[in-house]
Enzyme design. Structure first.
Site: not given
Lengths: 133, 295
Positions: B89-92, B94
């Site tokens: 995760g941690l990709c907006g 996406f």
């Protein structure tokens, strides 16, 4: 300048070549064929071998391809190669190294699919060795 | 009012968060360059292959006995959606965006009375879709492209697809993925790969290479048999590369704004901290002075 045909050589990694040429000889699976401008539409599989690009009647460039597909229509000749490298980059060391790798794979192959893949790799190596001589 | 110690702790914790996000941003930025190059390099091959097949498909249209990968199974009852997402995760937005698109398509297809199956590539997409559509997921792939996407990995997925197709488990297959446009923008793209979509012009008639009839070597079926499965693998490979580049871009952008937000927060907290400290000093001074005056 003589009439030319747009020749495109692409490998999955990059667009190797896209330029007008006078003639190109492609190693088709049923024998080599030369492509000149206004060639009849043709679709062929390509066996591992060497492509010759002709300029002014002589071979100006030779590129090794590891099989693929070739499409010819009136204006363009597109070759989708699995792998392509200029012939000068094919050296005996490279061939020896890849032959070892391919033979190892054949030894270790368990499933028929793996075996077929290894055999295909070996065919490519053999074609490379042939191109070298 | 928070005590000075609380504020100090808070500032320190935001500072270490910022260190992490900025490190992640830099990692994503360096991976992005490589991923972007790989994605862009694969485009010509995939495009040419599409075009070649398009010509071929147009010229063999309507011919009896064309392979099901090209002509379809003759029905479109079961749709398979392949959703490409990241493993982390941690990709907006996406991971969320393709999943939202998948949900929309599932609803639309179900409304038409079709059966839908899902194949998830990437852990996040599977996790998100499992909540609502657990029984639709037929398979999922995880941990692909840990060290960059390879063709072999794409092939693995493609083989799974082809076996399922041959077993008649679905009729139409669409991949949903993030197409890389720039580091800031990713476009969620659904692309049908099985059966091969024949390019059509405005009037809906198939577009061929001027109706040219091809000569085939060795034979039409031979070439199609070779080319069609390879096209499936290649389209998957290209989509995976696009998705990988998009992921790095999305993560870089997300982490960049996270770093900036952390910076703003630190500024705000530092201001409060200084004010509180000043207030405490002033209070002490007033106490001393008024004590002295009382004497």
């Amino acid at each position: 300048m003589a009439e030319t045909i747009q020749f495109e050589l692409v490998s999955p990694a990059r667009l190797v070549k896209s330029e007008p040429v006078e003639m190109v000889v492609v190693p088709g699976s049923e024998g080599n064929f030369g492509v000149l401008p206004r060639h009849a539409p043709l679709l062929s599989t390509v066996r591992p071998g060497v492509i010759d690009i002709y300029t002014a009647g002589v071979i100006s460039e030779r590129i090794f391809v590891a099989g693929g597909f070739c499409e010819v229509n009136g204006e363009t000749c597109t070759l989708l190669a699995e792998e392509a490298m200029p012939l000068p980059e094919v050296t005996s060391e490279l061939v020896a190294e890849r032959r070892r790798a391919a033979e190892d794979r054949l030894q270790e192959a368990e499933t028929p699919a793996e075996k077929a893949a290894a055999e295909a790799a070996l065919t490519v190596v053999n074609a490379m060795a042939a191109a070298l001589n | 009012m928070a005590s000075l110690k609380d504020l100090r702790n808070r500032i320190n914790s935001v500072k270490s968060t910022r260190k992490i996000t900025s490190a992640m941003k830099m990692v994503a930025a360096s991976k992005l360059r490589r991923a972007q190059e790989a994605a862009e390099a694969s485009r010509p091959y995939a495009e040419r292959m599409q075009r070649m097949l398009g010509n071929l498909a147009a010229s063999t249209q309507g011919a009896a006995g064309s392979p099901p990968l090209l002509a379809g199974t003759g029905k479109d009852d079961v749709h398979l959606l392949v959703v490409l997402t990241a493993n982390r995760g941690l990709c907006g937005g996406f991971n969320g965006n393709p999943v939202r698109e998948a949900r929309r398509q599932i609803q639309a297809l179900k409304a038409q009375g079709k059966e839908v199956k899902l194949l998830c590539v990437g852990r996040k997409g599977r996790d998100l879709l499992r909540r609502d559509y657990k029984n639709l997921i037929v398979d999922s792939f995880e941990g692909l492209g840990r060290r960059g996407i390879t063709y072999a990995e794409a092939n693995q997925v493609a083989e799974r697809l082809l076996t399922m197709f041959e077993a008649g488990e679905f009729d139409v297959c669409t991949i949903i993925f993030n197409k890389f446009q720039s580091a800031m923008t990713q476009v969620v793209t659904p692309r049908q790969i099985i059966p091969f979509p024949v390019p059509q012009d405005a009037e809906g008639t198939p577009q061929g290479a001027g109706g040219a009839l091809y000569d085939y070597e060795p034979s039409e079926e031979g070439i199609l048999k070779d080319l069609l499965p390879r096209n499936v693998a290649m389209q998957l490979f290209a989509a995976l590369l696009e998705s990988d580049a998009s992921e790095q871009g999305a993560r870089m952008t997300a982490m960049d704004s996270a770093t900036r937000n952390a910076g703003d927060m630190i500024d705000g907290l530092t201001l409060t901290y200084n004010r509180t400290r000043q207030a405490a000093i002033t209070k002490e001074l007033i106490e001393i002075i008024s004590g002295a005056e009382a004497l």
